[in-house]
Design an enzyme around this catalytic site. Structure first.
Site: not given
Ligand code: A3P
Length: 251
Positions: A44, A46, A49, A99, A121, A129, A184, A223, A248-250
């Site tokens: 969680k 990022g 990403w 991880h 992060r 998250s 992040y 994405m 979700r929110k990002g």
């Molecule tokens: P949130 O749940 O706060 O929205 P992981 O990939 O380690 O599981 O992390 C997921 C988190 O990365 C989620 O955060 C997701 O929204 C965020 N994320 C994934 N792609 C992203 C992007 N392109 N820009 C910003 N945040 C991103």
């Protein structure tokens, strides 16, 4: 409670998609090669990403690869079932993800020149998250309330254990030439500069148009719409898509 997880050396893993024999073999037998590149993060943070960024660096901004091959085939998680066996057989430079906390990571890494990026992060957003994501997954304990999730997070009673131990362990590598820490938050604040830093660390070169294309395809919106990267390809038996999304929110 504890029976919901698969426990290995005191660390809880999801009970779906993981096996003790794989975790043992990854730690003790997996041979990391000097030319490998590894993305390492606590869940969680990022990860997806950063993986999209890495894929697009390797493809020089060409979106074809990220739009046609699922994330887990582009950069497999070594600790998952069969991924490490496939990786062992793979010839040429390999990119993969993990991880794992430092004490469970392949021992061979620590004598290698393989490059690793550790993605960090802030724990408040990781926790939030985590709360919204892990309730979508099978093989993971689902907290009834946010307070319960917070308590489990503090105890390390969540997939891959304590965030605090994870960071403390891996950050001991700081200062090593083959180890880069990316946050992040810096990706969020200045994506272009952070991506340029990653490109430099990897020893790659992208022209201005290639970089612009990369930046376009790693946006939250791009994405969210890319089924090869947003986990919508996971079967319902593993992820309950009716209850939420990876992106979700990002913020
Ligand atoms: P949130 O749940 O706060 O929205 P992981 O990939 O380690 O599981 O992390 C997921 C988190 O990365 C989620 O955060 C997701 O929204 C965020 N994320 C994934 N792609 C992203 C992007 N392109 N820009 C910003 N945040 C991103």
């Amino acid at each position: 409670m504890a029976s919901d997880y698969l426990w290995f050396e005191g660390i809880p893993f999801p009970s779906v998609g993981f096996r003790i024999e794989d975790l043992k073999s990854v730690k003790n037998e997996f041979v990391v090669r000097d030319e490998d590149f590894i993305t390492l993060s606590y869940p969680k943070s990022g990860t997806h990403w950063l993986l999209e960024i890495i894929s697009l660096i390797y493809s020089k901004g060409d979106p074809n690869w990220v739009q046609s091959v699922p994330m887990w085939d582009r950069s497999p998680w070594i600790e998952t079932e069969e991924a490490h066996e496939q990786l062992q057989k793979k010839e040429g430079p390999r990119i993969y993800t993990s991880h794992l906390p430092i004490q469970l990571f392949p021992k061979s890494f620590f004598d290698s020149k393989a490059k690793m990026i550790y993605l960090l992060r802030n724990p408040r957003d990781v926790l939030t998250s985590n709360f919204y994501f892990f309730r979508l997954l099978s093989g993971v304990k689902h907290p009834q309330t946010f307070d319960q999730c917070f308590e489990w997070f503090l105890q390390g009673n969540v997939p891959y254990g304590s965030w605090f131990d994870h960071c403390q362990g891996w950050l001991q590598m700081r200062g090593k030439e083959n180890f880069l820490v990316v946050t992040y938050e810096e990706l969020h604040q200045d994506l272009r500069t952070t991506v340029e830093k990653i490109i430099q660390f990897l020893g790659k070169k992208l022209g201005p148009e290639e970089l612009n294309s990369l930046l376009k395809h790693v946006s939250f919106k791009a994405m969210k719409d890319n089924k090869m990267s947003n986990l919508t390809l996971l079967p319902d038996t593993i992820m309950d898509h009716s209850q939420g999304k990876l992106l979700r929110k990002g913020s």
